[in-house]
Write a protein that holds these residues in place. Sequence first.
Motif, PDB file in Angstrom:
ATOM      1  N   ALA A   1       2.191  13.342 -36.516  1.00 33.18           N
ATOM      2  CA  ALA A   1       2.524  13.387 -37.941  1.00 33.18           C
ATOM      3  C   ALA A   1       2.662  14.816 -38.460  1.00 33.18           C
ATOM      4  N   PRO A   2       3.367  14.976 -39.590  1.00 33.74           N
ATOM      5  CA  PRO A   2       3.410  16.278 -40.257  1.00 33.74           C
ATOM      6  C   PRO A   2       2.020  16.685 -40.739  1.00 33.74           C
ATOM      7  N   GLU A   3       1.904  17.917 -41.245  1.00 35.43           N
ATOM      8  CA  GLU A   3       0.608  18.413 -41.697  1.00 35.43           C
ATOM      9  C   GLU A   3       0.045  17.572 -42.825  1.00 35.43           C
ATOM     10  N   LYS A   4       0.886  17.195 -43.799  1.00 30.62           N
ATOM     11  CA  LYS A   4       0.482  16.329 -44.913  1.00 30.62           C
ATOM     12  C   LYS A   4       1.427  15.140 -44.962  1.00 30.62           C
ATOM     13  N   PHE A   5       0.892  13.960 -45.224  1.00 30.57           N
ATOM     14  CA  PHE A   5       1.736  12.769 -45.236  1.00 30.57           C
ATOM     15  C   PHE A   5       1.071  11.645 -46.014  1.00 30.57           C
ATOM     16  N   ALA A   6       1.905  10.775 -46.574  1.00 37.07           N
ATOM     17  CA  ALA A   6       1.433   9.526 -47.143  1.00 37.07           C
ATOM     18  C   ALA A   6       1.392   8.488 -46.035  1.00 37.07           C
ATOM     19  N   LEU A   7       0.508   7.502 -46.171  1.00 37.50           N
ATOM     20  CA  LEU A   7       0.332   6.476 -45.150  1.00 37.50           C
ATOM     21  C   LEU A   7       0.571   5.099 -45.757  1.00 37.50           C
ATOM     22  N   VAL A   8       1.397   4.306 -45.079  1.00 38.93           N
ATOM     23  CA  VAL A   8       1.604   2.908 -45.454  1.00 38.93           C
ATOM     24  C   VAL A   8       1.324   2.077 -44.214  1.00 38.93           C
ATOM     25  N   GLY A   9       0.266   1.266 -44.264  1.00 38.76           N
ATOM     26  CA  GLY A   9      -0.091   0.469 -43.098  1.00 38.76           C
ATOM     27  C   GLY A   9      -0.235  -0.994 -43.460  1.00 38.76           C
ATOM     28  N   LEU A  10       0.361  -1.867 -42.642  1.00 37.26           N
ATOM     29  CA  LEU A  10       0.274  -3.312 -42.866  1.00 37.26           C
ATOM     30  C   LEU A  10      -0.489  -3.958 -41.725  1.00 37.26           C
ATOM     31  N   SER A  11      -1.486  -4.771 -42.054  1.00 37.63           N
ATOM     32  CA  SER A  11      -2.278  -5.519 -41.090  1.00 37.63           C
ATOM     33  C   SER A  11      -2.923  -4.566 -40.081  1.00 37.63           C
ATOM     34  N   MET A  12      -2.576  -4.644 -38.799  1.00 36.08           N
ATOM     35  CA  MET A  12      -3.115  -3.694 -37.829  1.00 36.08           C
ATOM     36  C   MET A  12      -2.802  -2.269 -38.248  1.00 36.08           C
TER      37      MET A  12
ATOM     38  N   GLN B   1     -10.537  10.167 -39.506  1.00 36.85           N
ATOM     39  CA  GLN B   1     -10.389  11.320 -38.627  1.00 36.85           C
ATOM     40  C   GLN B   1      -9.773  12.534 -39.311  1.00 36.85           C
ATOM     41  N   ALA B   2      -8.885  12.308 -40.259  1.00 39.20           N
ATOM     42  CA  ALA B   2      -8.149  13.424 -40.872  1.00 39.20           C
ATOM     43  C   ALA B   2      -7.935  13.191 -42.359  1.00 39.20           C
ATOM     44  N   PRO B   3      -9.011  13.082 -43.136  1.00 43.59           N
ATOM     45  CA  PRO B   3      -8.875  12.732 -44.555  1.00 43.59           C
ATOM     46  C   PRO B   3      -8.077  13.740 -45.370  1.00 43.59           C
ATOM     47  N   ASP B   4      -8.133  14.995 -45.019  1.00 43.48           N
ATOM     48  CA  ASP B   4      -7.451  16.024 -45.806  1.00 43.48           C
ATOM     49  C   ASP B   4      -5.942  16.036 -45.596  1.00 43.48           C
ATOM     50  N   ARG B   5      -5.470  15.309 -44.610  1.00 45.31           N
ATOM     51  CA  ARG B   5      -4.032  15.307 -44.335  1.00 45.31           C
ATOM     52  C   ARG B   5      -3.301  14.158 -45.021  1.00 45.31           C
ATOM     53  N   VAL B   6      -4.032  13.176 -45.511  1.00 47.63           N
ATOM     54  CA  VAL B   6      -3.421  11.989 -46.119  1.00 47.63           C
ATOM     55  C   VAL B   6      -3.331  12.173 -47.627  1.00 47.63           C
ATOM     56  N   THR B   7      -2.108  12.160 -48.160  1.00 43.06           N
ATOM     57  CA  THR B   7      -1.901  12.404 -49.594  1.00 43.06           C
ATOM     58  C   THR B   7      -1.950  11.131 -50.428  1.00 43.06           C
ATOM     59  N   HIS B   8      -1.473  10.029 -49.880  1.00 43.01           N
ATOM     60  CA  HIS B   8      -1.449   8.741 -50.560  1.00 43.01           C
ATOM     61  C   HIS B   8      -1.677   7.660 -49.511  1.00 43.01           C
ATOM     62  N   LEU B   9      -2.252   6.528 -49.938  1.00 40.94           N
ATOM     63  CA  LEU B   9      -2.613   5.483 -48.988  1.00 40.94           C
ATOM     64  C   LEU B   9      -2.237   4.111 -49.544  1.00 40.94           C
ATOM     65  N   ALA B  10      -1.462   3.355 -48.772  1.00 42.83           N
ATOM     66  CA  ALA B  10      -1.136   1.966 -49.119  1.00 42.83           C
ATOM     67  C   ALA B  10      -1.648   1.068 -48.002  1.00 42.83           C
ATOM     68  N   LEU B  11      -2.567   0.182 -48.352  1.00 46.19           N
ATOM     69  CA  LEU B  11      -3.172  -0.746 -47.405  1.00 46.19           C
ATOM     70  C   LEU B  11      -2.645  -2.144 -47.715  1.00 46.19           C
ATOM     71  N   LEU B  12      -1.808  -2.666 -46.838  1.00 44.42           N
ATOM     72  CA  LEU B  12      -1.119  -3.929 -47.090  1.00 44.42           C
ATOM     73  C   LEU B  12      -1.604  -5.008 -46.127  1.00 44.42           C
ATOM     74  N   ASN B  13      -2.012  -6.149 -46.674  1.00 44.23           N
ATOM     75  CA  ASN B  13      -2.341  -7.323 -45.852  1.00 44.23           C
ATOM     76  C   ASN B  13      -3.240  -6.948 -44.682  1.00 44.23           C
ATOM     77  N   THR B  14      -4.367  -6.330 -44.995  1.00 40.93           N
ATOM     78  CA  THR B  14      -5.211  -5.775 -43.940  1.00 40.93           C
ATOM     79  C   THR B  14      -6.680  -6.046 -44.215  1.00 40.93           C
TER      80      THR B  14
END
Length: 251
Positions: free
Chosen positions: A55-66, A77-90
């Motif tokens: 991944a790039p140095e900073k990034f938003a994360l969109v994760g579905l289920s797994m 593991q890398a909280p400072d690198r994640v700018t936004h978080l979308a947790l879908l059906n998980t």
Amino acid sequence: MPQHPIVFLPGFMCDGRLFQAQKASLSRNGYLCLDGDITRSASIESIAHDVIMDAPEKFALVGLSMGGIVALEIVRQAPDRVTHLALLNTTAYADKVQEQRKSQICKVAEGKLSLVMQEELKPNYLAKCNRTSERLNLLADMGLKLGEKVFAQQSIALMNRCSAHDILANISCPTIVMTGRDDIVCTPEIHVELANAIPDAALSIIANCGHLSTMEQPQIVTNALLALLKQIAPTAQSTSTGPTRLRLVKG
């Protein structure tokens, strides 16, 4: 001001096509959309490490289920690198269907991947109103193209995962938790609990939607992601005691 890239993490035996509607719209809005690879390792910790390394140095994360389970491990593991978080059906829980997964791994090793996908997995993924031949065929194609080895690796990773509840209170980036009202794999109740455990997380429960919200109600999910990405992360000094913002969205 340049936008941070978005890394998309698909569900079990799915690929980047799970997010095709969202990626098309977000790309038109100037976002760089990247597919995270969750197929190379057999533990959630190692899969998360694989994604972080790519991944790039900073990034938003969109994760579905797994993908959402992996996203939570990435935040660990890398909280400072994640700018936004979308947790879908998980879920943040440890696995509760280990015996079922062991049985499926054995069947797939005997050459029955298509049968397992057809009889045990696909029927649980979509709300009845959304079980079109187009969606079912796409699910089958994604699973069969990933193949037996990935099925075994991902099953083992899910089966042996730890709970992520211990990190939820420390998540500080803008976060949305979304699910379908008809999700029987990761139920709405799980998502209410998940959102309430993450400071200032928004919660959307989508009507006429099962476990694959990005496919079943693509525009609702896309609009929610666009709204999330416009939020600015709080400073290190800021705190919040407000309740989770519950939004029941009609499909």
